[in-house]
Design a protein around this motif. Structure first.
Motif: not given
Length: 420
Positions: A110, A137, A139, A157, A159
């Protein structure tokens, strides 16, 4: 004439044109041929259905109206799963496809930090090249192509493990330190360790002397390692800790890898004799000097056994309250400044220059609170001659062993018990 219509009579049929009859016959012939000789129909039902099914049964048409062979669907194996939480940063991030090829992959945090990766030789796999960060986080976007050349882009996505489940540790000795032959290797974790075997397997310890040793857990956060006998003099011990991503238990994940080289000095072993009131130092098994001392009194006898030197200070400040003494107690000494202090236990046993009031007792009477007290010249000599990791063996004392974790009491634990 008869061909003329009479008033009030119906007109006769109009004469046919020859061209019209021929067109009707030709159309009928075409319909019959198309229907395979069956009954007349404007459009043969079987022909219409067959044509539509032929086109719909093909997954791909390379050109309008032209059917192609069916293309097998692309199968994906992606890790981590979409939306996954508390992902171990050391867990592999990977993509594998069947019935297709991987065109492009991007893995970005992120915060905008890209994670590099490597493709397999045949283009059907991709794996992230390095570990991820904690509490981040990510992607994960990939483009795959099927057997017909069609591309599909997908974004997922996930985390990683949060800060509340991130475990650190303090390591001693520090990298590059030079210590004595009795110094154990120590790791203190910030979180309790349940999976002790996993931790031990992630720590590889080697010695230039070829010595091996054993781990001993003093608590659920502290583990130490030592050989059966003292480390070989002037050797090097390497502790290679590959703990990043190791699950300590209860969801706590270690966050570091570290390699530490510890240099072992000469073998310095002192014997403090509470009955003879002497302190004798040997270096590499050769006696170099004996000096007089005063040790623990009957009320506060010196602890017996092996005591490893922990740290030393040229000047220090002792407070009687720190060892439980209160004003009014005959042994209470308030607060005093002392010189040449070398710590032996966490609870307050030291080597140090005795207070002036104790000078008359050095070499003949034990009057200390458990410490080993020297005259000024003796204290200065020991302070310069010995260092952390060296060892003092206390004999002929009425005191018991100090608690094994009160300092480095490892050498007072029988080997069979230590290596369990």
């Amino acid at each position: 004439m008869e061909s003329e219509s009479k008033p009030g009579s119906r007109p006769g049929p109009a004469p046919r044109r020859r061209g019209t009859a021929k067109k009707i016959a030709l159309l009928a012939a075409v319909c019959i041929l198309a229907a395979g000789g069956g009954a007349f129909s404007a459009v043969a039902p079987g022909f219409a259905r067959g044509s539509m099914e032929s086109e719909a049964g093909s997954a791909v048409r390379s050109a309008p109206g032209v059917a192609s062979p069916i293309v097998a669907p692309v199968k994906l194996d992606v890790s981590p799963a979409d939306g996954a939480k508390q992902v171990n940063p050391a867990a592999p991030v990977s993509l594998t496809v069947a019935n297709g090829k991987i065109e492009r992959v991007t893995l970005t945090s992120k915060a905008g930090e890209a994670v590099k990766g490597a493709f397999g030789a045949d283009g059907t796999s991709w794996t992230a090249a390095g570990p991820l960060k904690f509490n981040a986080d990510y992607s994960y976007t990939y483009v795959v192509k099927d057997g017909a050349g069609r591309e599909t882009s997908t974004t997922r996505s996930f985390s990683t493990v949060s800060s509340s489940h991130e475990a650190d540790a303090a390591i001693y000795p520090l990298d590059g330190m030079k210590v004595g032959v009795a110094q154990p290797l120590q790791v203190i974790f910030s979180e309790p360790v349940v999976n002790r075997a996993a931790v031990e397997n992630a720590i590889k310890i080697t010695s230039s002397s070829g010595q091996t040793g054993a781990f001993h857990w003093f608590s659920d956060t502290m583990v130490r390692y030592r050989p059966e006998a003292f480390w070989a003099a002037n050797s090097t011990v390497t502790m290679d800790m590959q703990l990043f991503g190791v699950d300590l238990g209860n969801g706590q994940i270690a966050n570091f890898n570290k390699k530490v080289n510890v240099h072992i000095g000469d073998k310095r072993l002192a014997v403090a004799d509470a009955a003879a009131h002497t302190f004798t130092l040997s270096v590499n098994d050769q006696v170099v000097k004996t000096v007089p001392v005063s040790m623990g009194s009957k009320r506060f006898p010196s602890a017996r056994g092996y005591l490893v030197l922990m740290d030393k200070h040229r000047y220090d400040h002792f407070v009687a309250d720190s060892i439980g003494l209160k004003p009014g107690d005959p042994a209470y000494y308030g607060e005093v400044d002392v010189q040449y202090t070398i710590r032996l236990t966490l609870s307050g046993a030291y080597i140090h220059q005795a207070l002036d009031s104790a000078f008359p007792y050095i070499g003949n009477t034990n009057v200390s609170h458990g410490c080993i007290g020297f005259a000024p010249d003796g204290a200065a000599w020991v302070f310069d001659a010995m260092t952390t990791g060296d060892v003092v063996q206390v004999i002929n004392t009425e005191g018991d062993y100090a608690a094994y974790d009160d300092g480095y009491g490892d050498w007072n634990i029988p080997w069979a018990q230590y290596d369990n």
